[in-house]
Structures are given as structure tokens and as C-alpha cells.
Design a protein around this motif. Structure first.
Motif, mmCIF file in Angstrom:
data_model
loop_
_atom_site.group_PDB
_atom_site.id
_atom_site.type_symbol
_atom_site.label_atom_id
_atom_site.label_comp_id
_atom_site.label_asym_id
_atom_site.label_seq_id
_atom_site.Cartn_x
_atom_site.Cartn_y
_atom_site.Cartn_z
ATOM 1 N N CYS A 173 105.130 4.068 -5.485
ATOM 2 C CA CYS A 173 104.531 2.895 -6.125
ATOM 3 C C CYS A 173 105.200 2.486 -7.424
ATOM 4 O O CYS A 173 104.636 1.688 -8.176
ATOM 5 N N CYS A 174 106.427 2.966 -7.678
ATOM 6 C CA CYS A 174 107.108 2.347 -8.809
ATOM 7 C C CYS A 174 107.894 1.165 -8.249
ATOM 8 O O CYS A 174 108.271 1.139 -7.071
ATOM 9 N N ARG A 175 108.087 0.171 -9.096
ATOM 10 C CA ARG A 175 108.614 -1.096 -8.624
ATOM 11 C C ARG A 175 110.068 -0.986 -8.187
ATOM 12 O O ARG A 175 110.894 -0.346 -8.838
ATOM 13 N N LYS A 176 110.402 -1.675 -7.111
ATOM 14 C CA LYS A 176 111.790 -1.718 -6.698
ATOM 15 C C LYS A 176 112.576 -2.471 -7.771
ATOM 16 O O LYS A 176 112.037 -3.221 -8.556
ATOM 17 N N LEU A 229 118.456 4.695 -1.518
ATOM 18 C CA LEU A 229 119.616 3.813 -1.541
ATOM 19 C C LEU A 229 119.257 2.375 -1.840
ATOM 20 O O LEU A 229 119.914 1.719 -2.644
ATOM 21 N N CYS A 230 118.239 1.878 -1.183
ATOM 22 C CA CYS A 230 117.997 0.433 -1.168
ATOM 23 C C CYS A 230 116.948 -0.098 -2.131
ATOM 24 O O CYS A 230 116.706 -1.288 -2.156
ATOM 25 N N THR A 231 116.271 0.766 -2.887
ATOM 26 C CA THR A 231 115.191 0.227 -3.712
ATOM 27 C C THR A 231 115.532 0.135 -5.193
ATOM 28 O O THR A 231 114.771 -0.448 -5.955
ATOM 29 N N GLY A 232 116.615 0.750 -5.622
ATOM 30 C CA GLY A 232 116.937 0.680 -7.043
ATOM 31 C C GLY A 232 116.023 1.518 -7.916
ATOM 32 O O GLY A 232 116.004 1.363 -9.135
ATOM 33 N N LYS A 233 115.260 2.447 -7.319
ATOM 34 C CA LYS A 233 114.353 3.272 -8.121
ATOM 35 C C LYS A 233 115.088 4.520 -8.622
ATOM 36 O O LYS A 233 116.044 4.975 -8.018
ATOM 37 N N SER A 234 114.585 5.093 -9.720
ATOM 38 C CA SER A 234 115.138 6.344 -10.247
ATOM 39 C C SER A 234 114.073 7.419 -10.242
ATOM 40 O O SER A 234 112.892 7.133 -10.438
ATOM 41 N N LEU A 235 114.516 8.657 -10.067
ATOM 42 C CA LEU A 235 113.619 9.808 -10.151
ATOM 43 C C LEU A 235 114.173 10.777 -11.183
ATOM 44 O O LEU A 235 115.344 11.138 -11.112
ATOM 45 N N MET A 236 113.357 11.194 -12.136
ATOM 46 C CA MET A 236 113.823 12.157 -13.127
ATOM 47 C C MET A 236 112.678 13.066 -13.541
ATOM 48 O O MET A 236 111.518 12.693 -13.457
ATOM 49 N N GLY A 237 113.028 14.276 -13.976
ATOM 50 C CA GLY A 237 112.006 15.180 -14.486
ATOM 51 C C GLY A 237 112.347 15.471 -15.921
ATOM 52 O O GLY A 237 113.498 15.311 -16.339
#
Lengths: 391, 394
Positions: A294-297, A322-330
Motif C-alpha cells: 500500500c505504498c504509492r507507486k 520492477l514496475c512500481t517504482g517502490k523502495s524497501l529499506m530497513g
């Protein structure tokens, strides 16, 4: 028993009380222990206030490795320097200090970079070691001479503890020592930092926070200070909405109530596409996955703060990455460098911008420390402060 | 040979055009050059005469796919450069005779994403990888001589002498720039790679970069990292020849997983970079390589960037402990994070100023009739970009 020990104890062992955890999941035992003097680069500290954090509970009940016993838990506190070991110039006897599980040696590549707070001074930047970080030995023994283990390089459930200077943040002497300040040793710094320093929440942002314990509420507080206009809290405890409003929460999704829809679907709907920043403050892979969903593309960032069980895995669809432009970080400790950033947050508290007292819902004496465990396990408190000294 | 494709004057404006296309009729089988009918552009659409087109791995993925989401018969191809033959109503951005590069990614210019500097994922015409139709009207402009519908691919379908492209998927090229073979590469591969380094990762001078997979995309990442001033560009590929080729694009070090005896690629990478690379790019489309890329980036600030297209339904799995404790970021880069209409001309200018290499990606050229040779070469890993020359006339 706990009379203030003068600096006449410098260089000598101190006998004092500690709340020792001898068996997993069992009440801590207040007993006399012996605290060795600080070795070079170490500082012996008299703890004034300490508070219980969920990570203490995780290790308190851990039956197998890396759980280890007997151990002195506690890692969120504020105290006064009793004596220093050789080669310590940064603090002196009488200074107010906040110990931290996060190190900052100031010299390694990470400490010198603005982009990282993972000090390389220990072999692994965040090793769950039962000892002092520099020497791999313990400063605690019980009255039978048996070694007591350290916890997260702090061990604040003791009238006196020994901390490596890299894990000590000096507090300006002009600032009175307060219960609230101790919260900056872990929980509040982690949450506020995650919003402020890691996510860099901009004014006008929409933020979603999964898990409204002290950490999640601290994220809300940080997002509020950053000017977020919408702060959506997600929790299974409906009461957290009212509690959360104090810290800037504008909306609430009850994860237990969302009949046919998941919390993330609800959030995507109510934000018309997703939140700019999603914070996971629970420590569960499935919640991390929901937060990511649910974070924005385009520009959405998912930030993980929660500590999951050893061996857990997070799973995300490859196409989504690949296609949503989202980032994941801890991030640990909100991405903050303790020695530089804790004083900044403390100043914001003194200037009445940052709320700290509002996180304290209970206070107990040292003797009643086990009540704090009960309250946190039952979800009936935010921060329970343990007052070490009855003076 | 030139009978069918003599230059058609704008006398065809508003009428169907009969021309040749390379049609993919069955999965994995050679394309058939046949005559087709290309309908005139609808509103917001442009009919384009393709001059040069090139083969990209994503074409191959869908060419050989037997089941959904693959569809047949289909005109593949999505990396090309061409000339506007005629425009549909409401099109003011380009005119007949303009040089244009079609792109799989759209830019409407009006939606929140297009207006933001932080996103290149247009919301008005969102990317639908599997759509077999024109994006706005959701119909096809192609029929074969039996009147059967032929499907579009990635809103481009460049393996045809003429195609129809939505204006949001079209980048106008300054008329003073002559059409050259390598220019079409900016429609997909090179933009994706260079953009990933430049725009998505924002590689700083002095950085250490690792690239998993040295096909055209991976080499374009190297080129982008080189332009950004990276001092170390480590290529990882099972084909040892890619080291020599990669040097042209800035690759300074090379790891061949097939040659790593006692150590894993990850261990080797962490050793040689004293802790991990600042940026790791996955350019293959394989989740275990994405895991490797993530493991190889440096704690504290390392970023793992995914460019490779994996099989539909694939999942990436990461240890929760690493996600929390290592301070790394995982992100994907679609079309290199670039906005085609603004950024393709920027890259083109850098090529003209001899900063950005493009010609070096073109290893083979062939006529339209020999298009299937391009497939063979790419499948065998014997080429970077094969440029297909569509029209022998002007």
C-alpha cells in the motif's frame, strides 16, 4: 543498599542491586551483584531512569540461542557517570549520559558518512553479544562469582552498569536529567528518526504506520514534526486511535476489522493510490508485505523498523519490484547517529516541539520492575519508566 | 524488393496502408514476413514509418511464451526509430515527417506522476505489460490479409514497416538530428541501463558499482555509471567474453560465477570491495540473482536496483533480519526511471557531444527479411544489439 556511591569507588568493584533475568520468561530477581570498574574506553554509569522496550521482552523469553542467561536486560535509560576507564576524554564523572545499543565510534567509514549510522567498530555492526563490545568479557558477577551477561551493550536494569564509550551519548550539563530524556536511548529516537532522517518525510506527505506501539507512535510524532498532513495508523487495538491522535494520527484502520478487505486495500482506497511512506513497526514479514503493497507507486517508500523472529523471510512479487517504482529499506535506531542526533532531539523536546512525556504512561520503582513486563505484554502501556533510585 | 515499401506519400493520410510486417504466429517459431493492413491513426495516435528497429530480450520472452499472457498472432518489437507518416485528430505535438522514437513507457504530461520529478510511471496511461492493444482505445490497428486481427506489443510493435503508436508513447526527435542506426536504442535498452545508474541510483563520482548480467542493459548500466564518474564497475557474467566487451563501457573488474571455485560470488564481491558495492544492479531477471545483488551491496547505504524482467508470478524472498539490520535499499528501475519525452533528447545530445556511446552497442545489422537471424544471435548470446534496417529507400 542503594546509597549514592561516591567517586571513592573509582577503580574498585561496586556492589549494588540489579534485576537479574535467570530463566527465560520468569520474573526478574532483584539481587545484589558486583560491577567491575570500567576498562579502557569504558564508562561506569549510575542508572537513574530506565524503561522497558519490546526488544527486552523478546530476549527475556527466548529459550534458545541467542537467548542467554543469567542476563541483565534493559537498554533504554539515562544516568550519571560514576567513573571512567583509561583513554576516555569525552565524558567525566558527574556527566549526564544516555547509553545506546547503537554505537558511534566517530572514526570508521560509516560514522564519517552522512549516509549510514551502522558503525563498523564492532565486528558486526549490530551483534547480539552477551559481553562488552571491545573486550568480549563481562563486568557483572553475582555474589557467587558467577558471570552475568550483558544485553545490547547497555544492561540498564541495574543500579550501576558499564558501557563502552562508543555507546555513550553525553547530555549537555545545562539540561536537567529527566524521565522523558531516557526514552531517546531507543524507542522514540527510532521512530522519530525513521520519519525524519530515513524517510525524510516532506510537508504535505501521507504516511501509514503499521503497529502503534511506542515505536509506531514515535514515527507518527516524527511525521507530524515533518509536516505530514495525513498520518494513518494501523493496529488491531482500537484504543490506539485515541492514543495516537496525541501524536498526530489523523486516520485509523483497524486491521482486525477489515472484513473483506485487507488493511492495505483500505489504505490504497482512502489515499487514492497508496501512501507516500509506509512504516512497519511490528516485526512480521506479512505486515512488511502489506506495507509494501500500500505504498504509492512511482515514489512510495516502505521502511521496516520492527524486529522479526530469527529466520523470517519477506516475500515480494518480482514484477512489483520492477514496475512500481517502490523502495524497501530497513533501519536501526531510525537511521540516527546517537551522539549527534540525541542532543538535537533533546533540544526539540526542551523547545516544546517534540513530545516525550506523553509516551510515559506508567512509573514504577525498581522493586516493581516486573509490573512493567506485565503491562507491556498485556499491551496496557506505552513506556513504563523504572525509577532506580528512591532519592 | 522495394515494390511494397516504396515511400508512401502523405496521400495515404486517413487511409489504411498495406505494407510488410514480421508476424509472430506461433510461440518460438520464426517470424513470417507478410503483407498486413495498418489502419489510420485514431485520435491521439500517430502512424509511424519505422526506419530502424532492434531486438531486445523482452521480445524473446514473449515470442517464446506458450501460454497467457502471450497472445498470437502478434507484431513484436519495441525499440525503434521512425518518421511520422500521418497523425490522428488532437495530435499537435508531432507532424508528418518528424523523426520520432516510440517507447513502451508513456508520458501524458498531465497526471500527478508525469508532473512529479519523483516518478516516471504515468498514471493516465499506466504500463500494461501484457496488453495486446492500443493503450487508449484498446483495439488493434493491424489486420492480416484475411482480415484477422494481429495483436500489438508493448504499445509499439516495431517489427513492421508501419505501425500506430499513441502520442503519449512517442518522443519527438529534433529535426536537425539525422536518423542513425543506434538512435533507436534509446527507445528501450540503453535508456533503461543508463537511466538506472544516472536517475534511479544517482551514482556519485567515486562510487563502486556491481552489475549482474552484461547484456545490452547491463552494459548500458556500466556506460551510465561511467558517465556518472563511478571509479569501480564490476561486471558479473557467465560469459567470459563480456569482460573485454564491457571494458569499452567502463567495466573495470569482472567476476565469472562459472569460475568461482571455493567462494561464492557474494563472498568474492564483498572481499574485493571491502564490504560490498555502493550500488548493485540486477540485469537478468532472476530472483536468486536479485538476492545476490542485495547481499553484495554495502551495509549502511547500499542500494540494490532491479532492471531484469523475471517470469510472471516470480517472487523475491529476503531474510527479514537483513532487511532490518543492514541499512540497504531495494528498488526497481523501469525505463531507468526516465521520462521519455524529456530524457531521450538529453541522452541523444550527450551522444552527439561524444559523451555517451551508442554505436558501440550495435554489433550486427541486417535487412528486414533476415529478422529471424537477430533472434538466433540474441538467443545464442552472440550479439548486443542487432539493428534491423526496415527500408532500403530513404
Amino acid at each position: 543498599m542503594a546509597e549514592k556511591v561516591s567517586s571513592g569507588s573509582r577503580g574498585k568493584p561496586i556492589r549494588c542491586r540489579a534485576a537479574v533475568c535467570r530463566k527465560p520468561g520468569e520474573p526478574l530477581v532483584i539481587e545484589e551483584i558486583v560491577v567491575a570498574p570500567p576498562m579502557p574506553h569504558e564508562v561506569r554509569i549510575r542508572i537513574i531512569y530506565t524503561s522497558l522496550c519490546h526488544s527486552d521482552i523478546v530476549f527475556w523469553k527466548m529459550k534458545d540461542f541467542p537467548g542467554i542467561f543469567p542476563i541483565i536486560l534493559g537498554h533504554e535509560a539515562i544516568g550519571v557517570v560514576e567513573s571512567v576507564g583509561e583513554d576516555v576524554n569525552e565524558v567525566s564523572e558527574g556527566d549526564t549520559v544516555i547509553p545506546t545499543f547503537m554505537a558511534e565510534c566517530g572514526e570508521c567509514r560509516d560514522c564519517k558518512s552522512t549516509k549510514s549510522n551502522l558503525c563498523s567498530s564492532s565486528e558486526l555492526p549490530f551483534k547480539v553479544s552477551p559481553f562488552m563490545p571491545r573486550y568480549g568479557t563481562s563486568r557483572f558477577t553475582d555474589l557467587n562469582g558467577e558471570t552475568l551477561y550483558h544485553f545490547l551493550c547497555v544492561s540498564s536494569f541495574s543500579e550501576y552498569t558499564v558501557i563502552d564509550i562508543a555507546h555513550v551519548t553525553k547530555i549537555d550539563s545545562g539540561i536537567p536529567l529527566s524521565k522523558a530524556a531516557g526514552l531517546l536511548g531507543c524507542g522514540v529516537s527510532t521512530g522519530v528518526g525513521a520519519a525524519w532522517r530515513t524517510a525524510k518525510v516532506e510537508p504535505g506527505s501521507t504516511v501509514a504506520i503499521f503497529g502503534l506501539g511506542s515505536i509506531g507512535l514515535a514515527v507518527a510524532e516524527g511525521a507530524r514534526l515533518c509536516g505530514a498532513t495525513r498520518i494513518i495508523g494501523v493496529d488491531v487495538n482500537q484504543d490506539k486511535f485515541e492514543v495516537g491522535k496525541k501524536f498526530g494520527l489523523t486516520d485509523f484502520v483497524n486491521a482486525a476489522n477489515s472484513e473483506n478487505k485487507s488493511a492495505s486495500e483500505v489504505i490504497i482506497e482512502m489515499t487514492d493510490g497508496g501512501a507516500d511512506y509506509c512504516f512497519e513497526c511490528v516485526g512480521m514479514a506479512s505486515v512488511v508485505q502489506e506495507a509494501y503493497a500500500c505504498c504509492r507507486k512511482g515514489w512510495g517508500k516502505t521502511i521496516v523498523l520492527g524486529v522479526d523472529k530469527p529466520g523470517s523471510q519477506v516475500s515480494i512479487p518480482s514484477a512489483s519490484i520492477l514496475c512500481t517504482g517502490k523502495s524497501l529499506m530497513g533501519v536501526l535506531f531510525g537511521g540516527l547517529k546517537p551522539k549527534s542526533d540525541i542532543p538535537i532531539l533533546l533540544n526539540r523536546y526542551i523547545n516544546k516541539e517534540l513530545q516525550l512525556d506523553e509516551f510515559i504512561t506508567h512509573e514504577v520503582t525498581f522493586e516493581d520492575i516486573n509490573k512493567a513486563f506485565d503491562l507491556l505484554i498485556e499491551g496496557k502501556c506505552l513506556r513504563c519508566v523504572i525509577c532506580m533510585n528512591d532519592q | 524488393m522495394a515494390a511494397m515499401d516504396e515511400k508512401l506519400s502523405s496521400g495515404n493520410r486517413g487511409n489504411p496502408i498495406r505494407c510488410r510486417a514480421a508476424v509472430s504466429r506461433k510461440p518460438g517459431e520464426p517470424l513470417v514476413i507478410e503483407e498486413i493492413i495498418v489502419a489510420p491513426p485514431m485520435p491521439h495516435e500517430v502512424r509511424v514509418r519505422i526506419v530502424y528497429t532492434s531486438l531486445c530480450h523482452s521480445d524473446i520472452t514473449f515470442w517464446k511464451m506458450k501460454d497467457f499472457p502471450a497472445v498470437f498472432p502478434r507484431i513484436l518489437g519495441h525499440e525503434a526509430i521512425g518518421v511520422v507518416e500521418s497523425v490522428g485528430e488532437e495530435v499537435t505535438e508531432v507532424a508528418e515527417g518528424d523523426t520520432v522514437i516510440p517507447t513502451l513507457i508513456s508520458e501524458c504530461g498531465e497526471c500527478v506522476d508525469c508532473r512529479s520529478t519523483k516518478s516516471n510511471l504515468c498514471s493516465k496511461l499506466p504500463f500494461k505489460q501484457i496488453s495486446p492493444f492500443m493503450p487508449r482505445h484498446e483495439t488493434s490497428r493491424f489486420t492480416d490479409l484475411n482480415g484477422e486481427v494481429i495483436y500489438h506489443f508493448l504499445s509499439v510493435s516495431s517489427f513492421s514497416e508501419y505501425t500506430v503508436v499513441d502520442i503519449a508513447h512517442l518522443t519527438k526527435i529534433d529535426s536537425s538530428i539525422p536518423i542513425f542506426k543506434a538512435a533507436g536504442l534509446l527507445g528501450c535498452g540503453v535508456s533503461t541501463g543508463v537511466g538506472a545508474a544516472w536517475r534511479t541510483a544517482n551514482v556519485e563520482p567515486g562510487s563502486t558499482v556491481a552489475i549482474f548480467g552484461l547484456g545490452s542493459i547491463g552494459l548500458a548500466v556500466a556506460e551510465g555509471a561511467r558517465l556518472c564518474g563511478a571509479t569501480r564497475i564490476i561486471g558479473v557474467d557467465v560469459n567470459q567474453d563480456k569482460f573485454e566487451i564491457g571494458k569499452k563501457f567502463g567495466v573495470t573488474d569482472f567476476i565469472n560465477p562459472a569460475n568461482c571455485e571455493n567462494k561464492s560470488v557474494t563472498e568474492l564481491m564483498i572481499e574485493m570491495t571491502k564490504g560490498g558495492a555502493d550500488y548493485c544492479f540486477e540485469c537478468v531477471g532472476n530472483s536468486s540473482l536479485v538476492q545476490q545483488a542485495y547481499a553484495c551491496c554495502r551495509k549502511g547505504w547500499g542500494k540494490a536496483i532491479v532492471l531484469g524482467v523475471d517470469q510472471p508470478g516470480s517472487q523475491l524472498t529476503l531474510p527479514s533480519y537483513d532487511v532490518l539490520h543492514k541499512g540497504k535499499t531495494l528498488m526497481g528501475s523501469f525505463f531507468g526511471g526516465l521520462k521519455p519525452k524529456s530524457d531521450i533528447p538529453v541522452l541523444l545530445n550527450r551522444y552527439i557531444n561524444k559523451e555517451l556511446q551508442l554505436d558501440e552497442f550495435v554489433t550486427h545489422e541486417m535487412t528486414f527479411e533476415d529478422i529471424n537471424k537477430a533472434f538466433d544471435l540474441l538467443i545464442e548470446g552472440k550479439c548486443l544489439r542487432c539493428v534491423i534496417c526496415m527500408n532500403t529507400v530513404g
